[in-house]
Scaffold this motif. Structure first.
Motif, PDB file in Angstrom:
ATOM      1  N   SER A 164      -1.826   7.165   6.707  1.00 24.80           N
ATOM      2  CA  SER A 164      -2.952   6.653   5.921  1.00 24.80           C
ATOM      3  C   SER A 164      -2.866   5.151   5.791  1.00 24.80           C
ATOM      4  N   VAL A 165      -1.654   4.683   5.491  1.00 23.71           N
ATOM      5  CA  VAL A 165      -1.501   3.238   5.338  1.00 23.71           C
ATOM      6  C   VAL A 165      -1.860   2.550   6.640  1.00 23.71           C
ATOM      7  N   LEU A 182      -3.855   3.568   8.960  1.00 25.05           N
ATOM      8  CA  LEU A 182      -5.318   3.620   9.142  1.00 25.05           C
ATOM      9  C   LEU A 182      -6.004   2.560   8.279  1.00 25.05           C
ATOM     10  N   THR A 183      -5.542   2.483   7.029  1.00 23.73           N
ATOM     11  CA  THR A 183      -6.139   1.502   6.125  1.00 23.73           C
ATOM     12  C   THR A 183      -6.002   0.098   6.697  1.00 23.73           C
ATOM     13  N   TRP A 213       5.994  16.029   4.825  1.00 19.98           N
ATOM     14  CA  TRP A 213       4.628  16.119   5.324  1.00 19.98           C
ATOM     15  C   TRP A 213       3.748  15.057   4.671  1.00 19.98           C
ATOM     16  N   LEU A 214       3.866  14.959   3.352  1.00 24.01           N
ATOM     17  CA  LEU A 214       3.018  14.019   2.652  1.00 24.01           C
ATOM     18  C   LEU A 214       3.460  12.583   2.877  1.00 24.01           C
ATOM     19  N   GLU A 217       7.468  15.218  -0.329  1.00 22.11           N
ATOM     20  CA  GLU A 217       7.684  16.099   0.813  1.00 22.11           C
ATOM     21  C   GLU A 217       7.452  15.316   2.098  1.00 22.11           C
ATOM     22  N   LEU A 267       2.001  11.687   6.146  1.00 27.52           N
ATOM     23  CA  LEU A 267       0.566  11.463   5.944  1.00 27.52           C
ATOM     24  C   LEU A 267       0.336  10.114   5.298  1.00 27.52           C
ATOM     25  N   LEU A 319       0.820  -1.203   0.000  1.00 28.29           N
ATOM     26  CA  LEU A 319       0.000   0.000   0.000  1.00 28.29           C
ATOM     27  C   LEU A 319       0.856   1.255   0.000  1.00 28.29           C
ATOM     28  N   SER A 350       0.864   9.467  -5.297  1.00 28.77           N
ATOM     29  CA  SER A 350       1.134  10.831  -4.869  1.00 28.77           C
ATOM     30  C   SER A 350       2.191  11.507  -5.735  1.00 28.77           C
ATOM     31  N   GLY A 351       3.353  10.912  -5.769  1.00 28.14           N
ATOM     32  CA  GLY A 351       4.398  11.510  -6.576  1.00 28.14           C
ATOM     33  C   GLY A 351       5.052  12.716  -5.941  1.00 28.14           C
ATOM     34  N   TYR A 352       4.588  13.095  -4.756  1.00 27.70           N
ATOM     35  CA  TYR A 352       5.255  14.186  -4.063  1.00 27.70           C
ATOM     36  C   TYR A 352       6.116  13.580  -2.965  1.00 27.70           C
ATOM     37  N   TRP A 366       0.807   4.291  -2.509  1.00 29.17           N
ATOM     38  CA  TRP A 366       0.698   5.702  -2.103  1.00 29.17           C
ATOM     39  C   TRP A 366       1.737   6.539  -2.836  1.00 29.17           C
ATOM     40  N   LEU A 367       2.984   6.038  -2.832  1.00 31.23           N
ATOM     41  CA  LEU A 367       4.047   6.806  -3.483  1.00 31.23           C
ATOM     42  C   LEU A 367       3.749   6.970  -4.963  1.00 31.23           C
TER      43      LEU A 367
END
Lengths: 95, 495, 111, 172, 166, 131, 144
Positions: free
Chosen positions: E33-34, E36-37, E25-26, E23, E29, E11, E19-21, E15-16
């Motif tokens: 998120s992972v 939480l999932t 912070w992300l 940073e 996040l 997962l 997202s592709g960002y 996400w990576l």
């Protein structure tokens, strides 16, 4: 080139729509809706390229998922609706 | 800092209380919370009205963005008056509601009921105070959605169909409203009311704006139950829980009228529109008068008194619209003051019905027989409300009708003045039927032994009834506000 | 190089469009529900995949093509599943394939 | 899309109606996309094709699947609809042409959003900045609406089945 | 537990890719998120070897292209059938039995059949499936059993690794 | 000709709107009414969005090298309106289910007939219903 | 019933985690591309809808009990309004995020993230609630 693909998609969409309108059974309509969803997804992807901003593929991705869930819901509820109202003379028109 | 934010607090407090009520779940706790919050809101709006009267309209930007870009709150005299009446009714009814709600709503839904009530109040207050046409739509929907649910919670199954019809009509109305907003936005590029008002003269002759006006008027008329579009109202008020009937009768249509005044006068520059576009004034006037007579006539033949009162509401809306359609300061004053007064008396009347339904179980005219002796205080309040509905001197009803007649005479429309008087006579007919049943007929033998309504209900009823006498005798306060507001509305436009 | 990718992607896009149209025609022409599923199968598989791949080739290696690839992957999972679910619920409803020819093993007569 | 809509009017099988409204919503979403409203397309896809359709199907499963075709007078609705439509057509005569950059709506408020939101608010997605910041209060209202709907559905159809049974008995 | 970890890894990769960002912070996040999932997936009880992303295993790398080629061939066949004016279809229903051992294997097999145009699995019950075939040729292709074998191989591999970590 | 091209899409939207509107007011089936309401609203949304489109503009997401964006404000308004629409739909459907439970039908005319019959009866029954 | 649905079951097990993740991705990338709290909430809820469709409303209620959805519903609204009140207390206007941090831009960023999160929570809670209530009554109807 993208234009050609777009037009092909649009024509196919029209065909799927025709199938959805013609029926004859609910399932034909569901099938057509499913195809329509896939086509919309394709249309969005291609349109992204056509308009020069292909960043918005998330929408297309979402369509794939939502379409899936929608169709699963339909198939489930179709069967249920029939199970609960098993004796219904007016169902015939659908099938 | 907080003081400057009073306008927003008045709306946000009930809004935040609703989810808390959902979390609390206990009926008593939810009621207590709602009670505290509604009274707090009432206090806030009184303070706000005071501020407005002292130092003119309040402007408040939200989100730190200046007006046309962000959303702006804008409270002037009319708004303040409507806000006070809405929050006053909200808090008085909340005081009154407990016994009635416990009887009519399933116990495990009571907390949801109070949450809905708070949301409805939020929506209505939000409408009165906002200065942005789209924000108004959002709050309109909050109040409408919650009122659909509130109505559907009525114990009769017909409450459901009534709510459904209201939902369909209300949504059509709201959609018409956004079409209208869209058309206006298309021509001006802004959604802020004052901004729209300044830009409006430049585009007033465009067909798009004419269509926008038509859509807005029809949409709002659906919400305020102007005569041919009133079909949803009688059943909705009849089958809703008594608390809800009382609350909605006093507030929902009044707020819709306020929206109409706001749109027609503030945004469109009402006088110009009403006088310059041929037909608008006449159509409104005809519909208003037709509404007064047809609805009163239907009301006379109703057995269910809640429904009778609902039809009478439709008729009273007719009076208010009539005042608007004069497009004169006196007419507008009459409308505004009637809006205020009618809210007072209708709430009182519906609250009486709630008390009777709590004790007797039904609100048909046969249930009324002999009630004058068994529930003397309750019925006395009903008489006060009824007299006010007719427009007997010394009650609030008289003041507003007097102004409407004055406005008609000012414009040399003697016929209409006569019609207003005639319409009031119609009201005599239906009010008299109830009074006769209550005081001059014997109670049926097998009737339940009815006690007087509990004090928690009687007190709020008499607050409202008392207010409708007080403001009838001493009308200067309301009259001043209404006159000033009407003048401001009229002049803000002519400029 | 540029030319090669262009030709490749154009070819894929054109081919995909062709398959889409064929699938659409199939959807209209085929006689009953279960045969029509094959028509929609064409749209869902080769039609969609070829177009998406064509786009991928056009785009080159980037996050966008990754997303396109993800879409292909999702499609590969969802499309047969929906078709299957649909067929099953149609059977449950008592809808039978037009030519119902139960057989085990070998080829059988045409009907 | 228009064909879909007309089809919806005439079909009496409610299931087909639900399916077609899904298709309608999908095509609306494509239209949004063509008109550059990516966020709206996103939402419409999730909501119209997803949630609404699923809820509609759930309702069908709970109620009935066919509309009774009634042959009553449809003249009055038709008149109302035509009048409304005519009014709108009348209004279009003065409308600025489609896609015109010189139209008033593109000049007054919107300019600031486009030019300054990146500096004042931050996110590259202007829709997000306007939604959450400039018009954040609307969004609060929107959340409240959803909240209202959810607790409304809870109040109407919540788990306790008692009231419904009672009503059934009443009818009997 | 290991299932959860490997799912989490997959997962996060997803996400990576999405997202592709990069940073901080992300990325943080993304991690939360992972997490939480996974928690939710755990609540839903969907983490087991069936929900495991086995399609990433290396032997699948051989299976996918083969399947893709089959799909392409079948597509062309069906397309030819549809486009030919006489429409030489011969719809029929086959009953076959998959030789896979697990339900997962059956499902992969069934889905592969459906993915190949010309054949659609319409019922699957403990390994016995009913397949609707559009043409005789499609039916014969299926009956030749090659797909069955291939899925079988795929399954063995994935099953092996799964057994290994258990 | 130019004029028709410029306004064509508005007309389409209007036709759609009126179709939905017609569905709401002419049909007796409650679910169809709600579907009609949906169509009506969606067409209004399309109308809003088409106002905000600028020829040659792209989606209002800032990016380098692009300087013509479509008007974002209608998008925001419509996002909110869509949410309101879903909320209404959900409530309407919930009401429909309840109505079907207590009346056994979702056809307006059937229900109306039942209600009229109820009206004709005396108040005693109503009092009884009220329990 | 369940054993006959094996295809659906396996595939949904495979798909639910990515859908959830996708929802969260949409939630947190609303700044950059299309999407935001509302859409994320809907997608998040649709994962639950899928779950409930395949595994039944009972199982879904176990995974998302009614107290949880009720808290999600309420807390989202409270968070949103709470941010507004906080900005007010910190001396700005209602919902003026700039005062949340020393740097207005950062404040805006924090504020937007927070309220989007509130939106997402409420919407997910609301959609799950609504759907599960519908689905639950279907189940009840079948039991009766």
């Amino acid at each position: 080139m993208f234009i050609v693909a777009t037009i092909a998609i649009l024509i196919t969409m029209a065909m799927a729509l025709a199938r959805a309108l013609l029926g004859p059974s609910v399932f034909d309509r569901i099938l057509a809706t499913n195809s329509f969803g896939t086509l919309t997804m394709l249309l969005i992807s291609v349109y992204g390229f056509l308009s020069g901003r292909p960043e918005f593929l998330d929408i297309a991705l979402l369509y794939t998922l939502i379409n899936f869930i929608g169709i699963i819901a339909v198939t489930k509820f179709v069967n249920f609706g029939n199970a609960s109202h098993s004796v219904r003379e007016d169902e015939q028109g659908d099938i | 800092m907080i003081v400057g934010n009073f306008p927003i607090l008045a709306v946000i407090t009930p809004l935040m209380a609703a989810p808390i009520a959902v979390l609390l779940r206990r009926p008593g706790a939810a009621w207590l919370l709602a009670l505290v919050v509604t009274w707090a809101t009432f206090t806030l709006s009184l303070v706000l009205l005071g501020q407005v009267l002292e130092s003119g309209p309040i402007y408040l930007r939200i989100g730190g963005w200046d007006a046309p870009w962000g959303i702006e709150y804008r409270l002037d005299r009319v708004g303040g008056l409507v806000m006070v009446i809405v929050s006053a009714i909200g808090s008085v009814i909340m005081t009154y509601s407990r016994a009635s709600v416990e009887k009519e709503i399933p116990k495990d839904r009571i907390y949801l009921f109070y949450a809905m009530y708070l949301l409805c109040l939020t929506g209505l207050l939000g409408i009165t105070i906002t200065g942005d046409v789209f924000n108004l739509f959002v709050f309109l929907e909050i109040s409408s959605l919650s009122s659909y649910v509130l109505i559907a919670l009525g114990s009769n199954r017909r409450a459901l169909t009534a709510a459904y019809r209201y939902l369909i009509m209300g949504t059509i109305g709201a959609t018409f409203y956004i079409i209208g907003v869209g058309l206006m936005y298309m021509q001006t590029g802004t959604l802020n009311m004052s901004d729209l008002a300044t830009l409006m003269p430049t585009v007033i002759d465009s067909r798009v704006i004419h269509a926008a006006l038509a859509f807005l008027t029809v949409g709002i008329s659906l919400k305020l139950a102007l005569f041919p579009l009133h079909m949803w109202l009688p059943n909705a008020y009849t089958f809703a829980p008594s608390t809800v009937s009382a609350f909605l009768a006093g507030t929902a249509t009044k707020v819709a009228v306020y929206v109409l005044i706001r749109i027609v006068f503030t945004v469109f520059g009402g006088v110009v529109i009403l006088k310059n576009i041929p037909g608008v004034q006449e159509i409104l006037m005809t519909l208003a008068i037709a509404g007064i007579f047809v609805a009163s006539a239907i009301a006379v033949f109703q057995d269910n008194i809640k429904r009778m009162l609902a039809y009478s509401s439709v008729a009273q809306i007719g009076y208010i619209i009539l005042g608007i359609s004069f497009a004169s300061t006196t007419g507008l004053t009459g409308s505004i003051i009637h809006l205020f007064n009618h809210a007072l008396m209708k709430t009182a009347l519906f609250m009486v019905m709630g008390a009777i339904s709590l004790r007797i179980g039904g609100v048909t005219i046969t249930d009324m027989r002999g009630l004058g002796r068994r529930m003397p205080w309750t019925m006395a309040a009903f008489v006060v409300g009824g007299l006010s509905l007719i427009g007997i001197p010394l009650t609030v009803g008289f003041v507003s009708k007097w102004y409407l007649i004055k406005a008609a005479i000012e414009q040399d429309m003697l016929l209409i003045a006569g019609l207003i008087v005639l319409g009031s006579l119609n009201a005599v007919a239906y009010v008299w039927r109830i009074i006769e049943a209550a005081y001059f007929q014997e109670a049926p033998k097998n009737a339940a032994v009815a006690k007087e309504a509990p004090l928690s209900m009687l007190l709020p009823i008499w607050v409202m009834a008392g207010a409708s006498i007080y403001f009838g005798i001493n009308a200067t306060w309301t009259l001043n506000i209404a006159t000033d507001a009407a003048e401001a509305l009229m002049s803000g436009i002519i400029q | 190089m540029e030319l090669v990718t262009d030709i490749l992607s154009w070819g894929l896009l054109l081919g995909g469009s062709g398959f889409l149209l064929t699938g659409g025609i199939g959807l209209l022409r085929l006689p009953d529900l279960f045969s029509r599923m094959h028509g929609s199968g064409i749209i869902d598989t080769l039609g969609a995949v070829m177009i998406l791949t064509g786009l991928m080739v056009q785009e080159g290696f980037s996050l966008i093509s990754v997303k396109l690839a993800l879409m292909v992957l999702f499609l590969m999972f969802t499309s047969p599943t929906t078709t299957h679910a649909l067929a099953r619920s149609a059977l449950n409803e008592g809808l039978l394939p037009k030519i119902f020819n139960k057989r085990q093993g070998k080829k059988s007569s045409k009907t | 899309m228009a064909i879909t809509a007309f089809g919806l009017v005439y079909l009496s099988s409610l299931f087909a109606v639900a399916m077609l409204s899904g298709i309608f919503s999908l095509s609306a979403a494509s239209l949004y996309l063509v008109m550059d409203a990516v966020d709206v397309a996103f939402t419409e896809a999730a909501v119209g094709a997803g949630i609404s359709t699923v809820l509609m199907l759930g309702t069908l499963a709970l109620t009935t699947r066919r509309e009774k075709t009634s042959k009553d007078n449809k003249a009055l609705p038709l008149v109302i609809v035509s009048a409304t439509g005519a009014l709108l057509i009348y209004a279009t005569l003065d409308m600025p042409p489609y896609g015109d950059p010189a139209a008033p709506i593109n000049h007054h408020v919107a300019v600031r959003y486009i030019e300054k939101s990146g500096i004042e608010v931050g996110p590259p997605n202007i829709v997000t900045s306007v939604l959450a910041s400039y018009r954040g209060y609307d969004t609060l209202g929107e959340v409240t609406v959803i909240f209202t709907a959810a607790i409304g559905v809870m109040a109407l159809m919540g788990r306790s089945r008692k009231p419904r049974r009672k009503q059934k008995k009443d009818r009997a | 537990m290991l299932h959860a970890l490997s799912l989490g890894g997959a997962l996060y990769a997803l996400w990576l890719l999405l997202s592709g960002y990069l940073e901080t912070w992300l990325l943080v996040l993304g991690l939360s998120s992972v997490a939480l999932t996974i928690v939710i997936a755990n609540r839903m009880d969907v983490i087991d070897h069936e929900g495991h992303p086995i399609h990433l295993s290396w032997r699948a790398a051989l299976f996918w292209p083969w399947l893709g080629w089959e799909i392409a061939k079948a597509n062309i066949d069906v397309a030819r059938v549809i486009l030919s004016p006489s429409m030489p279809i011969d719809p029929q229903v086959l009953k076959i039995k998959g030789s896979q051992k697990t339900e997962l294997g059956h499902v992969i097999y069934a889905n592969s059949i459906t993915l190949t145009p010309g054949t659609v699995t319409i019922a699957l019950e403990s390994g016995h499936m009913e397949v609707h075939a559009l043409t005789t040729q499609a039916a014969n292709d299926l009956l030749s059993g090659e797909m069955d074998r291939r899925v079988d191989t795929l399954e063995k591999n994935s099953d092996g690794t799964v057994e290994g970590v258990k | 000709m130019q004029y028709i091209h410029d306004h064509f899409n508005y007309w389409i939207v209007i036709v759609l709107m009126m179709t939905g509107f017609y569905m709401v007011i002419a049909h007796k089936n409650m679910i169809k009414k709600i579907v009609g309401l949906n169509i009506f609203q969606v067409s209004v949304f399309v109308f809003y969005i088409s106002m905000g489109k600028i020829e040659g503009g792209t989606a209002p997401i800032l990016a380098d090298g692009i300087d013509v964006y479509s008007n974002p404000l209608p998008h925001v308004l419509i996002l909110t309106a869509i949410v309101v629409g879903v909320a209404t739909t959900a409530l309407g459907l919930a009401l429909t289910v309840r109505i079907n439970d207590s009346f056994g039908s979702i056809e307006e005319d059937v229900i109306e007939a039942a209600e009229n019959a109820e009206d004709d009866k005396t108040s005693a029954l109503r009092a009884g219903n009220r329990k | 019933m369940l054993s006959r649905k094996s295809v659906l079951r396996v595939v949904s097990k495979l798909l639910i985690p990515p859908i959830l993740l996708f929802a969260l991705y949409v939630q947190f990338h609303g700044d950059f591309g299309p999407g935001g709290g509302f859409q994320a909430g809907v997608i998040f809820a649709s994962a639950f809808i899928l779950y409930s469709l395949i595994f039944g409303a009972h199982a879904a209620r176990l995974a998302a009990p009614s107290w949880l959805t009720r808290w999600m519903l309420s807390c989202g609204v409270l968070l949103y309004a709470g941010v507004g009140v906080a900005t007010m207390l910190m001396g700005g206007d209602f919902l003026d995020y700039s005062v949340l941090a020393s740097n207005p831009l950062l404040g805006q960023h924090i504020g937007i993230s927070l309220i989007e999160f509130g939106v997402g929570t409420t919407v997910a809670g609301a959609m799950i609630t609504i759907f599960l209530i519908f689905d639950g009554s279907i189940l009840n109807r079948r039991d009766e």
